[in-house]
Design a protein around this motif. Structure first.
Motif, short mmCIF file in Angstrom:
data_model
loop_
_atom_site.label_atom_id
_atom_site.label_comp_id
_atom_site.label_asym_id
_atom_site.label_seq_id
_atom_site.Cartn_x
_atom_site.Cartn_y
_atom_site.Cartn_z
N MET A 193 0.85 -1.18 0.00
CA MET A 193 0.00 0.00 0.00
C MET A 193 0.89 1.25 0.00
O MET A 193 1.95 1.26 0.63
CB MET A 193 -0.91 0.02 1.22
N PHE A 199 -5.02 2.45 2.99
CA PHE A 199 -5.59 1.67 4.09
C PHE A 199 -7.01 2.13 4.43
O PHE A 199 -7.87 1.30 4.75
CB PHE A 199 -4.69 1.76 5.32
N ARG A 203 -10.34 -0.12 4.59
CA ARG A 203 -11.12 -0.16 5.82
C ARG A 203 -12.61 0.04 5.53
O ARG A 203 -13.47 -0.59 6.17
CB ARG A 203 -10.62 0.93 6.78
N ILE A 210 -7.42 -5.48 9.51
CA ILE A 210 -6.46 -5.20 8.45
C ILE A 210 -5.04 -5.13 9.03
O ILE A 210 -4.83 -4.59 10.11
CB ILE A 210 -6.79 -3.86 7.75
N ALA A 212 -0.99 -3.95 8.28
CA ALA A 212 -0.11 -3.08 7.51
C ALA A 212 1.32 -3.59 7.61
O ALA A 212 1.80 -3.91 8.69
CB ALA A 212 -0.18 -1.65 8.02
N SER A 220 5.93 1.27 0.34
CA SER A 220 4.99 1.87 1.28
C SER A 220 5.64 2.98 2.08
O SER A 220 6.79 2.87 2.50
CB SER A 220 4.46 0.80 2.26
N LEU A 228 -1.54 4.84 11.56
CA LEU A 228 -2.12 3.55 11.16
C LEU A 228 -3.41 3.28 11.91
O LEU A 228 -4.41 2.83 11.32
CB LEU A 228 -1.11 2.44 11.43
N VAL A 233 -6.27 0.50 10.76
CA VAL A 233 -5.42 -0.68 10.74
C VAL A 233 -5.42 -1.33 12.12
O VAL A 233 -5.40 -0.65 13.14
CB VAL A 233 -3.99 -0.31 10.31
#
Length: 297
Positions: A193, A199, A203, A210, A212, A220, A228, A233
């Motif tokens: 990502m 993200f 979501r 999720i 990360a 990323s 986050l 996340v």
């Protein structure tokens, strides 16, 4: 002492509950059992075992050369020594959907809390390299369904990783994310990502937790924990960070010894023997049986 007191089932249920707690779980990557003990000592939420790290540890590039036996063996070594849950990179499942099913059961036997499967072609490559490719959606979903159907412990977490964004774009990654959730995945791992906005899009698209991947030198942006968490996340992994730090320190040390003829100037940069002994619980081994273990720390 010889192993963590917490049984595998307890670590799995704890991990599953934490996934739904609403707080961000931080899982640094361990490159061996000793580093896993240090991760626990420093108060993190879990331990991650990266396929890239295991490959590098074996002197191999991350292009699908490791075997399920090697991964399961290292996973068992790491999960044995820590009360934290261990999440393991299972690549593509090491073959067809039936192989993915067997991988689940081998990792259950290894005592880990969960694993992730990806939708790359087999053999795979590092998710932050160019030139990777993904299998068709039907095949990818079959892998997840096979894994979900094979687990014997319902608390064992199965994460679905998709590398589709870099190959086909964000829309395809979102479609796959939804299909993986419908197939029974407990956790979504969208690889490579670009930023927090990516993200946030995921979501909104899926209800499952999720993950990360905050790996260095990749595609990323390196986002902090607060960002986050705000993006929705649930888990962040730092897969190669400790290995990179350790290898840089080792390279610096070897250069110093070669140039100076001694390691004296490096002593302040080293973990002291007393700290290593403390991490290894030497005193507990000594107390276990004075007749056998007669050394003094």
């Amino acid at each position: 002492m010889l192993h963590a007191a917490a049984p595998a089932a307890e670590k799995r249920t704890g991990f599953r509950e934490a996934l739904n707690s609403g707080r961000l779980l931080r899982l640094p990557g361990a490159f061996n059992p000793l580093s896993a003990k240090l991760i626990e000592r420093r108060g993190f939420d879990g331990v991650y075992l990266s396929g890239a790290v295991l490959s590098a540890d074996l002197g191999l590039p991350d292009i699908g050369l490791t075997t399920v036996t090697e991964v399961a063996g290292r996973a068992q070594q790491i999960s044995r020594v820590t009360a934290l849950p261990t999440l393991v990179d299972a690549d593509t499942g090491f073959g067809e959907p039936m192989n993915a099913a067997r991988t689940v059961q081998l990792l259950e036997d290894a005592g880990v809390a969960g694993m992730h499967l990806e939708d790359q072609v087999n053999p795979k490559r590092c998710g932050h390299l160019d030139g990777k490719d993904v299998v068709d959606r039907e095949t990818a979903v079959k892998r997840i369904k096979a894994a979900v159907g094979a687990r014997r412990d319902p608390s064992f977490v199965i994460a679905a990783r998709t590398d589709a964004k870099a190959v086909h774009g964000m829309d395809e990654a979102i479609i796959r994310a939804k299909e993986f959730a419908d197939a029974g995945a407990d956790l979504l791992f969208p690889e490579a990502m670009a930023d927090a906005a990516d993200f946030e899009k995921l979501r909104k698209a899926v209800d499952i937790p999720i993950l990360a991947n905050m790996t260095e030198f990749g595609k990323s942006e390196l986002l902090d924990a607060e960002t986050l968490e705000s993006a929705g996340v649930n888990v962040v992994i730092y897969p190669v960070t400790l290995l990179r730090l350790a290898m840089h320190a080792a390279e610096t040390g070897l250069r110093t010894i070669a140039e100076e003829g001694s390691q004296v100037s490096l002593l302040e940069q080293m973990q002291h023997r007393r700290d290593l002994y403390d991490l290894l619980d030497y005193s507990e081994y000594n107390a276990f049986d004075e007749n056998v273990f007669t050394f003094r720390v």
